[in-house]
Design an enzyme around this catalytic site. Sequence first.
Site, short mmCIF file in Angstrom:
data_model
loop_
_atom_site.label_atom_id
_atom_site.label_comp_id
_atom_site.label_asym_id
_atom_site.label_seq_id
_atom_site.Cartn_x
_atom_site.Cartn_y
_atom_site.Cartn_z
N CYS A 283 109.40 -22.13 -23.11
CA CYS A 283 108.71 -23.20 -22.39
C CYS A 283 109.69 -24.03 -21.57
CB CYS A 283 107.98 -24.11 -23.36
SG CYS A 283 107.01 -23.19 -24.51
N HIS B 186 100.29 -15.35 -31.63
CA HIS B 186 101.17 -14.46 -30.88
C HIS B 186 102.63 -14.55 -31.33
CE1 HIS B 186 103.25 -17.08 -27.80
NE2 HIS B 186 102.31 -17.91 -28.17
N1 PLP Z 1 105.21 -25.19 -31.42
C1 PLP Z 1 106.31 -24.47 -31.53
C2 PLP Z 1 107.37 -24.85 -32.51
C3 PLP Z 1 106.50 -23.34 -30.71
O1 PLP Z 1 107.62 -22.62 -30.82
C4 PLP Z 1 105.48 -23.00 -29.79
C5 PLP Z 1 105.67 -21.88 -28.87
O2 PLP Z 1 106.77 -21.53 -28.52
C6 PLP Z 1 104.32 -23.79 -29.74
C7 PLP Z 1 104.23 -24.88 -30.57
C8 PLP Z 1 103.21 -23.46 -28.81
O3 PLP Z 1 102.49 -22.35 -29.30
P1 PLP Z 1 101.56 -21.47 -28.32
O4 PLP Z 1 102.47 -20.67 -27.46
O5 PLP Z 1 100.75 -20.64 -29.26
O6 PLP Z 1 100.73 -22.43 -27.55
#
Ligand code: PLP
Length: 380
Positions: free
Chosen positions: A326, A206
Amino acid sequence: MSERIYLDNAATTKLDPPVGCLISPYKFGNPSSLYREGREAKGLIDNARRLVAEKLFCDPHDIIFTSGGTESDNLAIRGVVFSYIKRHPDSFKPHIISSTIEHKAVLNTLKDLKELNLIDYDLVPVDEYGFVDQEAYIDAFNSRTILASIMMANNEVGTIQDIDSLSRIAHEKGVLFHTDAVQAFCKMEIDLLKLKHVDFLSISGHKINGIKGAGALYVRYYAKPSISPIITGGGQEGGLRSGTENVLAIEALGYASMIVRDKHLSKLRDMVIDDILREIPGTYLNGPKTNRLPDNINIGFSNITGEEVVMRLDAKGIAVSAGSACNSGELSGSHVLLAMGRTKQESLNCVRITIPDWTPAEDLVRLVLEIKSIVNNRDM
Ligand code: PLP
């Protein structure tokens, strides 16, 4: 000029219309079934595996589909720890090295494993631009270290690490190396033929104009004995990730990895950075000027919080972020900016702008004008 301007591509991206046309929502078969419907679904997954592998210059057999970046990070870290403990039940407590600016998918996985008393870990500091301190990294290795996990590019400030050198150091010490390439994938070249010392690499659909619900972990063939599944069941994905595959989202991930990307993004990025720093007094850039993701801008303000700028821009039809999606609502400030030496207030006074491919320059001109008017009106 488009009506609503979306500038938060690091949080998530729009489905690319050609990708939406290519995917097959009515192919419903279970890829594990032997009859035609099943074989068709398996064919779609295998095609996506080939496309992702082509983009990464790796063997398709080394691509393990997951539900996204978070699961890929968990699989790499927990998988290596579980495998180690299974193979060495009476051995010392394993040690992992990571950095202070990793995504929470890595940091909270390490924290959880430590709370379970399964590992120790050290987080290596970064400099003011977000680059890992190589001396501290080298010093962090000890005889119990089994894994180093350093992100390829940061999701808040766009800093691109020297993964070739960091992974080489890990291998010289006999330690496995994982990199979270969720933000880097499709925004910069990742050539796993050249990055010979990367054992595991996480990506997410995504973030690259695919669909939410699919990601992948690259697992180099010789590292396979060193990783155990964290989701057990029917043994899909070579036994490393059980569960009926999310065929549609996996297909989208495959097609999205083939999209022709906008080569001029970094020019637009620099234009916006220069305009903001010139036009709005008291602003500064977080992160480096070079070795930065082409779509990433992170600006600090002297007199207004990022949250306020985000809300006011939203009211004007523009979507940007006050940090990582997040972390939104995290009143303690961004752990990334704090690790780079910003104060708590400075880390709250920032916005992240991440530019989608093919954004018209006039949208970005409007962005700068709106930010300028928000900051100026605040002063009055
Ligand atoms: N790692 C990084 C550097 C990210 O930016 C993100 C999402 O923002 C993730 C991991 C997590 O990915 P997902 O949203 O596909 O779980």
